[in-house]
Scaffold this motif. Structure first.
Motif, PDB file in Angstrom:
ATOM      1  N   HIS A 229       0.824  -1.213   0.000  1.00 44.82           N
ATOM      2  CA  HIS A 229       0.000   0.000   0.000  1.00 44.82           C
ATOM      3  C   HIS A 229       0.861   1.269   0.000  1.00 44.82           C
ATOM      4  N   LEU A 230       2.160   1.093   0.238  1.00 42.17           N
ATOM      5  CA  LEU A 230       3.085   2.221   0.349  1.00 42.17           C
ATOM      6  C   LEU A 230       3.893   2.432  -0.930  1.00 42.17           C
TER       7      LEU A 230
ATOM      8  N   THR B 100      11.750   2.201  -7.235  1.00 46.12           N
ATOM      9  CA  THR B 100      10.312   2.024  -7.197  1.00 46.12           C
ATOM     10  C   THR B 100       9.640   3.384  -7.113  1.00 46.12           C
ATOM     11  N   THR B 101       8.363   3.375  -6.846  1.00 48.58           N
ATOM     12  CA  THR B 101       7.578   4.599  -6.738  1.00 48.58           C
ATOM     13  C   THR B 101       6.760   4.568  -5.457  1.00 48.58           C
ATOM     14  N   MET B 102       6.707   5.691  -4.760  1.00 45.91           N
ATOM     15  CA  MET B 102       5.812   5.822  -3.608  1.00 45.91           C
ATOM     16  C   MET B 102       4.403   6.008  -4.154  1.00 45.91           C
ATOM     17  N   LEU B 103       3.499   5.172  -3.738  1.00 46.19           N
ATOM     18  CA  LEU B 103       2.154   5.185  -4.307  1.00 46.19           C
ATOM     19  C   LEU B 103       1.380   6.457  -3.968  1.00 46.19           C
ATOM     20  N   ALA B 104       1.534   6.975  -2.748  1.00 46.74           N
ATOM     21  CA  ALA B 104       0.761   8.149  -2.333  1.00 46.74           C
ATOM     22  C   ALA B 104       1.170   9.412  -3.079  1.00 46.74           C
ATOM     23  N   THR B 105       2.459   9.510  -3.438  1.00 48.40           N
ATOM     24  CA  THR B 105       2.950  10.741  -4.062  1.00 48.40           C
ATOM     25  C   THR B 105       3.257  10.582  -5.547  1.00 48.40           C
ATOM     26  N   GLY B 106       3.465   9.346  -5.985  1.00 52.02           N
ATOM     27  CA  GLY B 106       3.914   9.120  -7.359  1.00 52.02           C
ATOM     28  C   GLY B 106       5.388   9.445  -7.548  1.00 52.02           C
ATOM     29  N   GLU B 107       6.065   9.789  -6.460  1.00 51.11           N
ATOM     30  CA  GLU B 107       7.488  10.148  -6.527  1.00 51.11           C
ATOM     31  C   GLU B 107       8.357   8.904  -6.630  1.00 51.11           C
ATOM     32  N   PRO B 108       9.472   9.007  -7.361  1.00 49.40           N
ATOM     33  CA  PRO B 108      10.397   7.876  -7.409  1.00 49.40           C
ATOM     34  C   PRO B 108      11.030   7.667  -6.032  1.00 49.40           C
ATOM     35  N   TYR B 109      11.294   6.426  -5.722  1.00 50.62           N
ATOM     36  CA  TYR B 109      12.007   6.086  -4.486  1.00 50.62           C
ATOM     37  C   TYR B 109      13.180   5.205  -4.866  1.00 50.62           C
ATOM     38  N   ARG B 110      14.350   5.792  -4.771  1.00 52.68           N
ATOM     39  CA  ARG B 110      15.595   5.089  -5.103  1.00 52.68           C
ATOM     40  C   ARG B 110      16.533   5.247  -3.925  1.00 52.68           C
TER      41      ARG B 110
END
Length: 138
Positions: free
Chosen positions: A61-62, A90-100
């Motif tokens: 969910h995150l 990956t991508t944070m689902l709540a923000t659509g921001e990339p997470y690297r």
């Protein structure tokens, strides 16, 4: 790769699929997970398979599938202990921001299951991907 190394590779595959049910298959009943750099409210220590699975059940969910890559596993001096280095994409689902992020983790593998795991990552990268602003003081 030793059988312990294969268990760690399987952990990486499971997290790339966010298959929490499969995660339960490779965790010891008394597993201890430490996330010492995780920001609040993520617990720093979680003990026992059911508690760890409850913690990890929030991941789908995150974030999207974690995209762990560049995996390097090195055995330590003690039997069944390893250090692993890897990166996420990956991508944070709540923000659509990339997470690297980059990770260094220690694993203890006993009887083909992970009995201890500690993951060290940059919490600022994690928070920024969730929309937090991090600024140096003026």
């Amino acid at each position: 790769m030793s059988s312990g190394g294969a268990v760690i590779e399987r952990y990486i595959e499971i997290m790339n699929e966010l298959d929490i049910d499969a995660l339960g298959e490779i965790l010891a009943d008394d597993v201890v997970v430490r996330l010492p750099f995780a920001p609040d409210p993520v617990p720093k220590v979680t003990e026992g398979r059911e508690a760890v699975l409850a913690l990890y059940s929030g991941f789908p969910h995150l974030v999207g599938p974690l995209g762990f890559h560049d995996l390097r596993i090195s055995p330590l001096a003690a039997d069944g202990e390893f250090v692993a280095e890897y990166r996420s994409d990956t991508t944070m689902l709540a923000t659509g921001e990339p997470y690297r992020n980059s990770y260094i983790s220690t694993f203890t593998v006993r009887d083909g299951r992970i009995s201890a795991f500690a993951e060290f990552f940059d919490p600022l990268v994690f928070l920024q991907a969730q929309g937090a602003t991090v600024a140096l003081p003026a």
